[in-house]
Design a protein around this motif. Structure first.
Motif, PDB file in Angstrom:
ATOM      1  N   ILE A  55      -0.819  42.630  99.309  1.00  0.00           N
ATOM      2  CA  ILE A  55      -1.021  41.418 100.087  1.00  0.00           C
ATOM      3  C   ILE A  55      -0.155  41.544 101.339  1.00  0.00           C
ATOM      4  O   ILE A  55       1.058  41.741 101.240  1.00  0.00           O
ATOM      5  N   ASP A  81      -5.326  40.173 100.217  1.00  0.00           N
ATOM      6  CA  ASP A  81      -5.176  38.955 101.006  1.00  0.00           C
ATOM      7  C   ASP A  81      -4.301  39.283 102.203  1.00  0.00           C
ATOM      8  O   ASP A  81      -3.619  40.321 102.236  1.00  0.00           O
ATOM      9  N   TYR A  82      -4.325  38.374 103.194  1.00  0.00           N
ATOM     10  CA  TYR A  82      -3.578  38.594 104.427  1.00  0.00           C
ATOM     11  C   TYR A  82      -3.004  37.257 104.864  1.00  0.00           C
ATOM     12  O   TYR A  82      -3.751  36.333 105.215  1.00  0.00           O
ATOM     13  N   LEU A  83      -1.672  37.130 104.824  1.00  0.00           N
ATOM     14  CA  LEU A  83      -0.986  35.901 105.219  1.00  0.00           C
ATOM     15  C   LEU A  83      -0.293  36.120 106.551  1.00  0.00           C
ATOM     16  O   LEU A  83       0.476  37.068 106.705  1.00  0.00           O
ATOM     17  N   ARG A 136      -0.083  28.163 100.735  1.00  0.00           N
ATOM     18  CA  ARG A 136      -0.937  29.325 101.030  1.00  0.00           C
ATOM     19  C   ARG A 136      -0.473  30.546 100.256  1.00  0.00           C
ATOM     20  O   ARG A 136      -1.306  31.327  99.753  1.00  0.00           O
ATOM     21  N   ALA A 152      -2.718  32.585  97.334  1.00  0.00           N
ATOM     22  CA  ALA A 152      -2.949  34.031  97.336  1.00  0.00           C
ATOM     23  C   ALA A 152      -2.552  34.668  96.006  1.00  0.00           C
ATOM     24  O   ALA A 152      -3.307  35.472  95.434  1.00  0.00           O
ATOM     25  N   TYR A 158      -5.024  36.181  93.034  1.00  0.00           N
ATOM     26  CA  TYR A 158      -4.847  37.566  92.582  1.00  0.00           C
ATOM     27  C   TYR A 158      -4.647  37.631  91.073  1.00  0.00           C
ATOM     28  O   TYR A 158      -5.223  38.487  90.395  1.00  0.00           O
ATOM     29  N   GLU A 167     -11.049  30.600  96.042  1.00  0.00           N
ATOM     30  CA  GLU A 167     -10.112  29.700  96.715  1.00  0.00           C
ATOM     31  C   GLU A 167     -10.150  28.315  96.095  1.00  0.00           C
ATOM     32  O   GLU A 167      -9.131  27.655  95.935  1.00  0.00           O
ATOM     33  N   GLY A 196      -7.130  28.222 105.923  1.00  0.00           N
ATOM     34  CA  GLY A 196      -8.021  29.196 106.539  1.00  0.00           C
ATOM     35  C   GLY A 196      -9.145  28.561 107.322  1.00  0.00           C
ATOM     36  O   GLY A 196      -9.975  29.265 107.904  1.00  0.00           O
ATOM     37  N   LYS A 248     -14.888  28.806 105.996  1.00  0.00           N
ATOM     38  CA  LYS A 248     -13.949  28.194 105.063  1.00  0.00           C
ATOM     39  C   LYS A 248     -14.047  26.675 105.044  1.00  0.00           C
ATOM     40  O   LYS A 248     -13.252  26.011 104.379  1.00  0.00           O
TER      41      LYS A 248
END
Length: 235
Positions: free
Chosen positions: A79, A100-102, A110, A114, A118, A144, A203, A227
């Motif tokens: 992540i 995922d990408y934060l 958030r 994530a 996962y 989500e 998002g 989203k």
């Protein structure tokens, strides 16, 4: 229990990630390292299954660690937690299969979404030999909704969120500022920023910071239609 490695050169950010991780069941912090060269020999030593990875670091960047994992066929998930918001780096990370990408800065909600998503995916895959198309679609497309709480964060009100949401529907055809939303709704800029940050964390909004020559930076928001279904949990 999933063994996690934090790869982050900023000690303060690493500590925040550590504290956030400690709040979520099912994960154990196995190691914290501050560079890619330090991370690589630690992977097997600690039996790492998930990496929380920064991109901007001295010597070697995080994407180089991602490349190393894939080139050596290491079954370790990643992540990204980074200030890197340019599409080129994001696309490269997605090609390498990050889960995922934060984008920094972010709120715990958030981060929790994530990690919970996962964990749900890991447990689901661990129990299944095969899946139906519907089960796979639910896992990949709608995860989500299963992990995002339906209660608003403290300090936000449903009625005001609805007004902010209505304002966004008016403005969404182009990038819009915090001030524009505040003016449409009739609330302060500070209040509008709180609601827009919440939608960014979901998002639903993507945010770019524009630095002028004088004065405070301007935040430009772009609506993410893919989203928008997430808002129904809160209105």
């Amino acid at each position: 229990m999933i063994n996690v490695m934090i790869v982050e050169d900023d000690p303060m950010v690493a500590e925040i990630n550590k504290q956030y991780l400690a709040k979520i069941d099912g994960f154990r912090l196995a190691a914290t390292v501050h560079s890619v060269p330090e991370a690589i020999p630690s992977l097997g030593k600690y039996d790492i299954q998930l990496i929380l990875l920064d991109i901007f670091m001295p010597r070697k960047q995080g994407l180089e660690l991602l490349a190393y994992l894939r080139e050596n066929n290491l079954e370790i998930d990643v992540i990204i937690i980074s200030a890197a918001s340019d599409l080129e780096r994001i696309k490269r990370a997605l090609r390498y299969g990050v889960v995922d990408y934060l984008i920094k800065p972010f709120e715990f909600e958030r981060f929790n979404a994530a990690l919970a998503a996962y964990l749900e995916q890991t447990r689901f895959i661990g129990k299944q030999d095969s899946v139906s198309q519907q089960e796979l679609d639910n896992l990949l497309w709608h995860r989500e909704e299963a992990v995002i709480a339906e209660e608003l964060p403290k300090g936000l009100a449903k009625d005001t969120l609805k007004q902010v949401w209505d304002a966004i529907q008016e403005l969404k055809r182009r990038p819009f500022s915090t001030d524009e939303v505040a003016n449409v709704v009739g609330i302060s800029r500070v209040s509008a920023r709180k609601y827009l940050n919440f939608l960014k964390d979901l998002g639903i909004l993507e945010v770019k910071v524009i630095h002028g020559t004088i004065g405070r930076p301007m935040y430009q928001h772009e609506f993410n239609p893919f989203k928008k279904h997430l808002i129904k949990n809160f209105l």
